[in-house]
Design an enzyme around this catalytic site. Structure first.
Site, PDB file in Angstrom:
ATOM      1  N   ASN A  16      45.005  25.245  27.675  1.00 36.08           N
ATOM      2  CA  ASN A  16      46.670  25.840  27.505  1.00 36.08           C
ATOM      3  C   ASN A  16      46.888  24.478  27.391  1.00 36.08           C
ATOM      4  O   ASN A  16      48.499  24.126  27.471  1.00 36.08           O
ATOM      5  CB  ASN A  16      46.429  26.215  28.831  1.00 36.08           C
ATOM      6  CG  ASN A  16      46.257  27.675  28.230  1.00 36.08           C
ATOM      7  OD1 ASN A  16      47.249  28.404  28.135  1.00 36.08           O
ATOM      8  ND2 ASN A  16      45.277  28.662  29.274  1.00 36.08           N
ATOM      9  N   ARG A  67      36.623  20.095  50.335  1.00 32.76           N
ATOM     10  CA  ARG A  67      37.921  19.753  49.644  1.00 32.76           C
ATOM     11  C   ARG A  67      39.075  19.548  50.210  1.00 32.76           C
ATOM     12  O   ARG A  67      39.617  18.814  50.029  1.00 32.76           O
ATOM     13  CB  ARG A  67      38.117  21.486  50.093  1.00 32.76           C
ATOM     14  CG  ARG A  67      36.956  22.838  49.251  1.00 32.76           C
ATOM     15  CD  ARG A  67      36.759  24.008  49.297  1.00 32.76           C
ATOM     16  NE  ARG A  67      36.044  24.867  48.669  1.00 32.76           N
ATOM     17  CZ  ARG A  67      35.769  24.778  47.018  1.00 32.76           C
ATOM     18  NH1 ARG A  67      37.534  23.942  46.761  1.00 32.76           N
ATOM     19  NH2 ARG A  67      35.650  25.475  46.645  1.00 32.76           N
ATOM     20  N   HIS A 111      47.021  32.565  35.073  1.00 34.64           N
ATOM     21  CA  HIS A 111      45.603  33.302  35.235  1.00 34.64           C
ATOM     22  C   HIS A 111      45.686  34.546  33.950  1.00 34.64           C
ATOM     23  O   HIS A 111      46.564  35.370  34.196  1.00 34.64           O
ATOM     24  CB  HIS A 111      46.348  33.950  37.056  1.00 34.64           C
ATOM     25  CG  HIS A 111      44.871  34.464  37.752  1.00 34.64           C
ATOM     26  ND1 HIS A 111      43.332  33.960  37.995  1.00 34.64           N
ATOM     27  CD2 HIS A 111      44.744  36.534  37.519  1.00 34.64           C
ATOM     28  CE1 HIS A 111      42.909  34.888  38.669  1.00 34.64           C
ATOM     29  NE2 HIS A 111      43.306  36.336  38.246  1.00 34.64           N
ATOM     30  N   SER A 138      49.089  35.555  33.216  1.00 34.19           N
ATOM     31  CA  SER A 138      50.735  35.789  34.368  1.00 34.19           C
ATOM     32  C   SER A 138      50.352  34.213  35.216  1.00 34.19           C
ATOM     33  O   SER A 138      49.511  33.534  35.001  1.00 34.19           O
ATOM     34  CB  SER A 138      50.327  35.320  35.785  1.00 34.19           C
ATOM     35  OG  SER A 138      50.192  37.663  35.180  1.00 34.19           O
ATOM     36  N   GLU A 144      49.654  29.700  49.274  1.00 36.99           N
ATOM     37  CA  GLU A 144      48.040  29.171  49.980  1.00 36.99           C
ATOM     38  C   GLU A 144      47.326  30.175  49.441  1.00 36.99           C
ATOM     39  O   GLU A 144      46.591  30.145  49.740  1.00 36.99           O
ATOM     40  CB  GLU A 144      48.161  29.208  51.157  1.00 36.99           C
ATOM     41  CG  GLU A 144      48.981  27.804  51.618  1.00 36.99           C
ATOM     42  CD  GLU A 144      48.566  27.789  52.947  1.00 36.99           C
ATOM     43  OE1 GLU A 144      48.243  28.348  53.652  1.00 36.99           O
ATOM     44  OE2 GLU A 144      49.909  26.812  53.593  1.00 36.99           O
ATOM     45  N   ASP A 147      46.056  33.187  43.908  1.00 45.57           N
ATOM     46  CA  ASP A 147      46.232  33.760  42.850  1.00 45.57           C
ATOM     47  C   ASP A 147      48.257  35.065  43.127  1.00 45.57           C
ATOM     48  O   ASP A 147      48.297  36.283  42.769  1.00 45.57           O
ATOM     49  CB  ASP A 147      45.425  34.993  41.526  1.00 45.57           C
ATOM     50  CG  ASP A 147      44.405  34.329  40.687  1.00 45.57           C
ATOM     51  OD1 ASP A 147      44.606  32.704  40.931  1.00 45.57           O
ATOM     52  OD2 ASP A 147      43.605  34.082  41.048  1.00 45.57           O
ATOM     53  N   GLU A 176      48.296  33.194  25.942  1.00 44.63           N
ATOM     54  CA  GLU A 176      48.558  32.771  27.247  1.00 44.63           C
ATOM     55  C   GLU A 176      49.438  31.203  27.085  1.00 44.63           C
ATOM     56  O   GLU A 176      50.135  30.745  28.047  1.00 44.63           O
ATOM     57  CB  GLU A 176      46.840  32.082  27.605  1.00 44.63           C
ATOM     58  CG  GLU A 176      46.588  33.266  28.926  1.00 44.63           C
ATOM     59  CD  GLU A 176      45.336  32.077  29.351  1.00 44.63           C
ATOM     60  OE1 GLU A 176      45.288  31.198  29.039  1.00 44.63           O
ATOM     61  OE2 GLU A 176      44.449  33.532  29.493  1.00 44.63           O
TER      62      GLU A 176
END
Length: 191
Positions: A16, A67, A111, A138, A144, A147, A176
């Site tokens: 992509n 993270r 996604h 999509s 937050e 997806d 995509e």
């Protein structure tokens, strides 16, 4: 026209990302891909981006205590590149609010499902298990909720008799690339 400066986050081959780079070669396209970051040093997409004259950076998530610490360092790095938009293109990380909030409304993700259906992983397998008649991809604004952000663009593909997760995935991947190009252009012209 002032073109928006875009950074792309990848973890793998970057197909992509390649589509976005190709589209941005057209001076009339409203965005330019200026920087690529991967959390994996061996991501094949890095070599392609570098071959196109685009700066790249490896930021290994394993070098950070949490993270949140990784996302803070990543966001700071992205800000240092004076970017307008971030595109997640196969960046296999669940992002924290530390990063998401810094780029609110300016971060896209692609996604492989027709959101809000099949958030998360194994979308093709789940669509087939449900007997879905159509599937697709999509592009959405990152929020937050995994997806769960507002959908910018979608593309639909039919689910065909005899489809396997692999054949369905290949057909979704074909839509995509043009979908992400269209969605980035839409966001870039709206900012």
């Amino acid at each position: 026209m002032s073109r928006k400066r875009v950074g792309v986050l990848i973890s793998g081959r970057g197909s992509n990302m390649r589509a976005l780079i190709e589209a941005a070669r057209d001076p009339a396209y409203p965005a330019e891909i200026v920087h690529v970051v991967s959390n994996k040093a061996d991501a094949p997409g890095l070599a392609y981006a570098a071959s196109q004259g685009i700066t790249t950076q490896v930021m290994d998530h394993r070098d950070h205590a949490s993270r949140e610490a990784y996302d803070a360092a990543l966001s700071q790095h992205l800000k240092s590149k004076q970017l307008d938009i971030i595109c997640c293109a196969g960046f296999m990380r669940i992002l924290t609010p530390v990063l998401i909030n810094d780029w609110a409304g300016r971060m896209l993700n692609i996604h492989p499902s027709l959101l809000p259906l099949y958030k998360g992983l194994h979308t093709h397998e789940r669509a087939l298990a449900d007997g879905a008649k159509e599937h697709g991809a999509s592009v959405h604004i990152v929020t937050e909720e995994l997806d769960g952000g507002p959908v910018v663009e979608q593309a639909v593909v039919p689910v065909l008799p005899g489809d396997t997760p692999e054949t369905l995935a290949a057909r979704v991947l074909e839509v995509e690339h043009p979908l992400y190009v269209k969605a980035l252009a839409k966001l870039a012209t709206s900012l």
